[in-house]
Design a protein around this motif. Structure first.
Motif, short mmCIF file in Angstrom:
data_model
loop_
_atom_site.label_atom_id
_atom_site.label_comp_id
_atom_site.label_asym_id
_atom_site.label_seq_id
_atom_site.Cartn_x
_atom_site.Cartn_y
_atom_site.Cartn_z
N LYS A 281 0.83 -1.22 0.00
CA LYS A 281 0.00 0.00 0.00
C LYS A 281 0.86 1.26 0.00
N LEU A 282 2.10 1.11 0.47
CA LEU A 282 2.98 2.28 0.56
C LEU A 282 4.13 2.18 -0.44
N GLY A 283 3.93 1.37 -1.47
CA GLY A 283 4.93 1.30 -2.53
C GLY A 283 6.05 0.31 -2.30
N GLY A 284 5.96 -0.47 -1.22
CA GLY A 284 7.00 -1.46 -0.94
C GLY A 284 6.55 -2.85 -1.30
N ALA A 291 8.08 -7.98 5.20
CA ALA A 291 8.09 -7.05 4.06
C ALA A 291 8.62 -5.71 4.53
N GLY A 292 8.83 -4.81 3.58
CA GLY A 292 9.36 -3.49 3.93
C GLY A 292 8.92 -2.43 2.94
N CYS A 293 9.03 -1.18 3.37
CA CYS A 293 8.76 -0.06 2.47
C CYS A 293 9.44 1.19 3.01
N ALA A 294 9.63 2.14 2.11
CA ALA A 294 10.21 3.43 2.52
C ALA A 294 9.08 4.44 2.65
N ILE A 295 9.11 5.23 3.73
CA ILE A 295 8.09 6.26 3.92
C ILE A 295 8.78 7.59 4.12
#
Ligand SMILES: [Mn+2]
Length: 316
Positions: A281-284, A291-295
């Motif tokens: 949902k946050l582009g990761g 899992a992971g993502c950059a904010i």
């Protein structure tokens, strides 16, 4: 295009100068895959180089004992365990457009390459590299076995995660037959912590927050703390597994402040929530349990964004 390992093996045999790209914030799987492939290519008489945008973490130093850094002008670029060109980082990112072979096990893989081999059932990219080296007909030396074991043992959390399959154990058994140093690798990676790691854990535990009737636990790792304790970024990975050790917690979230600002979110789930959907949902992206993502937002906004995604995942 999706191709077989035989076609990838053929291409590797044809080319002479091979550049292997790993992802930034390198883990045991991307480095184990890259180095195992490197050693196999050296056996084949190729020139090869493993590139990473971040320094190789100290704790994985044993993978590089026979590595010889050489400048090459690549006629073939291969990415291993990299789900998205965004994850290559600055240095490796220069070669993003030149990737001809993409080998990975992330279901969320977004790299467009002429030759792709994505096996989401593989617990680690190292499982795929093990098969590839067999297709190449190359000997799996002790060095190679140690590299492959490292990727498998780190990506399965010592065979504890749901991605572990009978094949994972079969490949690991074969690596043990080849005398891989499983005992010392396990001790180094799982039973040893640096003073800095313990200092970070102490501070982080103090600031843990709970949401949704304790089903979500969240910790923040400020950049100031990372600098004060001089902790290796790879040593921060263990922090992400702490929140989900708590009984009743389904989603564990770790927000690491990045040196350049903003946050890197690591999400771990226990039984039913989909970590890769939360980060997606946050582009990761990533796996169901990790899992992971950059904010790229200030702390309170970053927190709210990842919490909203987690709450939605809990409701599903
Ligand atoms: Mn992996």
């Amino acid at each position: 295009m999706e191709v077989s390992l035989e076609i990838i093996g053929q291409k590797l045999k044809e080319r002479q100068n091979i550049l292997i790209l790993t992802h930034q914030n390198p883990d045991g799987d991307t480095l184990g895959s890259g180095m195992a492939l490197y050693y196999a290519l050296k056996q084949m008489g190729k020139r090869a180089c493993v590139l990473c945008s971040d320094p190789f973490p100290q704790k994985f130093g044993y993978l590089f004992t026979k590595y010889q850094q050489e400048e090459i002008h690549p006629d073939l670029v291969v990415s291993v365990d990299v789900a998205d060109t965004k994850l290559l980082g600055k240095v490796s990112g220069c070669y993003a457009d030149q990737i001809e072979i993409c080998i990975d096990h992330h279901i969320s893989n977004r790299i467009e390459a002429p030759m792709r081999y994505i096996d989401a059932k593989a617990a680690a990219t190292c499982e795929i590299i093990y098969q590839l080296i067999q297709v190449l007909g190359e000997t799996i030396t002790k060095e190679i076995a140690n590299c492959l074991y490292t990727g498998i043992i780190t990506d399965t959390g010592c065979f504890k995660f749901s991605n572990t399959t009978p094949r994972t154990h079969q490949i690991t058994a074969a690596l043990m037959e080849l005398q891989c140093d499983f005992e010392s690798i396990n001790r180094k990676l799982f039973d040893t912590k640096t003073r800095g790691q313990i200092e970070v854990e102490r501070t982080v535990l103090d600031s843990m927050e709970f949401y949704q009737e304790n089903r979500i636990a969240l910790v923040v790792v400020p950049q100031k703390l990372v600098q004060e304790t001089k902790i290796d970024s790879a040593d921060l990975d263990g922090i992400a597994s702490i929140p989900r050790q708590i009984e009743g917690v389904e989603v564990g979230i770790t927000l690491k402040e990045r040196p350049e600002g903003g946050y890197k979110a690591s999400v771990r789930t226990c039984l039913y929530a989909d970590a890769s959907a939360i980060c997606g949902k946050l582009g990761g992206g990533g796996h169901v349990r990790a899992a992971g993502c950059a904010i790229n937002r200030p702390l309170e906004e970053a927190k709210q964004l990842i919490l909203d995604a987690a709450v939605q995942a809990l409701a599903q």
